[in-house]
Design an enzyme around this catalytic site. Sequence first.
Site, short mmCIF file in Angstrom:
data_model
loop_
_atom_site.label_atom_id
_atom_site.label_comp_id
_atom_site.label_asym_id
_atom_site.label_seq_id
_atom_site.Cartn_x
_atom_site.Cartn_y
_atom_site.Cartn_z
N CYS A 170 1.81 2.39 3.43
CA CYS A 170 2.27 1.32 4.32
C CYS A 170 3.77 1.39 4.52
CB CYS A 170 2.02 -0.05 3.72
SG CYS A 170 0.35 -0.31 3.26
N GLY A 172 0.82 -1.22 0.00
CA GLY A 172 0.00 0.00 0.00
C GLY A 172 0.85 1.27 0.00
N MET A 226 -3.73 2.83 8.07
CA MET A 226 -4.50 2.54 9.27
C MET A 226 -3.62 2.07 10.41
SD MET A 226 -7.26 3.74 8.39
CE MET A 226 -7.74 3.66 10.09
P1 XMP Z 1 -3.16 1.74 -1.70
O1 XMP Z 1 -1.82 1.44 -2.32
O2 XMP Z 1 -4.28 1.55 -2.67
O3 XMP Z 1 -3.32 0.59 -0.57
O4 XMP Z 1 -3.18 3.04 -1.00
C1 XMP Z 1 -4.44 0.46 0.28
C2 XMP Z 1 -4.20 -0.67 1.27
O5 XMP Z 1 -3.09 -0.39 2.13
C3 XMP Z 1 -3.20 -1.20 3.31
N1 XMP Z 1 -2.92 -0.35 4.48
C4 XMP Z 1 -1.81 -0.42 5.27
N2 XMP Z 1 -0.74 -1.27 5.24
N3 XMP Z 1 0.21 -0.09 7.07
C5 XMP Z 1 0.25 -1.10 6.16
O6 XMP Z 1 1.25 -1.87 6.17
C6 XMP Z 1 -0.84 0.78 7.16
O7 XMP Z 1 -0.84 1.70 7.98
C7 XMP Z 1 -1.89 0.60 6.21
N4 XMP Z 1 -3.08 1.24 6.01
C8 XMP Z 1 -3.66 0.64 4.95
C9 XMP Z 1 -4.60 -1.74 3.33
O8 XMP Z 1 -4.50 -3.10 3.00
C10 XMP Z 1 -5.30 -0.91 2.27
O9 XMP Z 1 -6.43 -1.52 1.72
#
Ligand code: XMP
Length: 477
Positions: free
Chosen positions: A304, A301, A387
Amino acid sequence: MELPLGLTYDDVLLLPVKTPVRSRAEVDVSTVLAKGIRLNIPIVSANMDSVTESTMAIAMARLGGIGIIHRFMSIDRQVAEVKRVKRAEAYVIEKPYTISPDTRVSEVRQLMRDTGVSGFLVVDSDNRLLGIVSRRDVRFVNHDEKMVTEVMTPREKLIVGSPKTTLEEAMRLLGEHKLEKLPLVESDWSLKGLITAKDVERVVNPSNAAKDSKGRLLVGAAIGVRGDYLERAAKLVEADVDVLVLDIAHGHSEAAIEAIRRVKTDFPHVPLIAGNVATREGTLDLIQAGADAVKVGIGPGAACTTRIVTGAGVPQLTAVMWCAEAASGMGIPIIADGGIKHPGDITKALAAGASTVMIGSLLAGTDESPGYFVVRDGVKYKAYRGMASLGANIRRRLLERGDLDAESVAQIVPEGVESYVPYRGKVEEVVNHLVGGLRSGMSYCGARNIEELRRNARFIRITEAGAAESFDKLKQT
Ligand code: XMP
């Protein structure tokens, strides 16, 4: 030790092949989200607090996809968000806005501005209909202090229906009398609902919207694996949520497996998506526990930092391939979650075996995501955060515990960042761009539908120079 190779979207391209597709419009992009749930486009908006609440979910379902309402709010609020989506497209509004007869014209105008609704039903203290006031009735009234009863159309002059009025009858009455609103009342005038011309029109002219068997928009909602998650699930199911998403960062865990079993025992008929995982073993364990779809993505993500902070993860294309291979034998769909930066990445994810993609950052900059845009150096942005970022962690802990001391905050190890993404206008424009790219991409792969894409697509691995040639378009000039 043998090291497997991990590839991501930018490491590959799809081989162009001879195509039977003559126009993009004939490409079918419908798909399965989870056992029992079909979508008209393979796009899911992420369950993140800067991406999906009811406004985004309504827009996504109208476009043929679905939104997953995030869980970083009280159970009551999440339930209200789900209900808002389920009510958005029904042709009978069971609880229309009402006002009392002592409301002043100035207040009516204010209410119209606040709610975006162009007319209100005036009822007495026993909820019996007295009349209707519409924008036209208040437009040229000079005395703001006038009572609504002086300007409304009284009930004697109204055409009304009953709770038994069918869609056909409603269409006839609305058409014959050129009405915008048809209140539904009992013989003693007690108000039972409202049918509006706008809502009937939506039902009669079917759109590409993703709907349930009652014609209501589809919506999903996320739950966790700890605390009140079963109570949350129960209340969401009661509100007619279409799919639950059991979502934790490391889904291949005993806690997640146990939670899947419990949710499926309590609600065997509600489709359950579980994740996140990035390996064959993780996929199989979640499916064996009862998952109806598996969400794949550890660290791809945009917001992330899991891979940086923990060292763990799998480049997303390989993760999707491994998990889809494991799931396909069991007839379970895969959701490729995170890392979609361009429309072409969606084609690659589906070609690698996913049935849908979940998107965060590309949708976070739209009007329909929660929050307001900000202007920096004359350019508009909207906030987007992981998140597992510090801010989101604080929000969650405050929600769970009520308060938070400095020591607890210092112990948080964030695995996500808080940032801004460019403002992109309406989500419809963004999604149309993504789906347009997907249709073209499928045509290049000789695929008329997603099944054929999965079967026919051939990837070619590219070098760093190939990636630069493919993606660094602005840098080249
Ligand atoms: P994109 O690339 O579309 O990804 O912005 C969205 C997805 O990112 C994940 N997500 C996280 N993964 N730490 C992580 O490692 C975070 O704080 C986090 N927040 C979101 C999640 O799977 C989302 O759907």
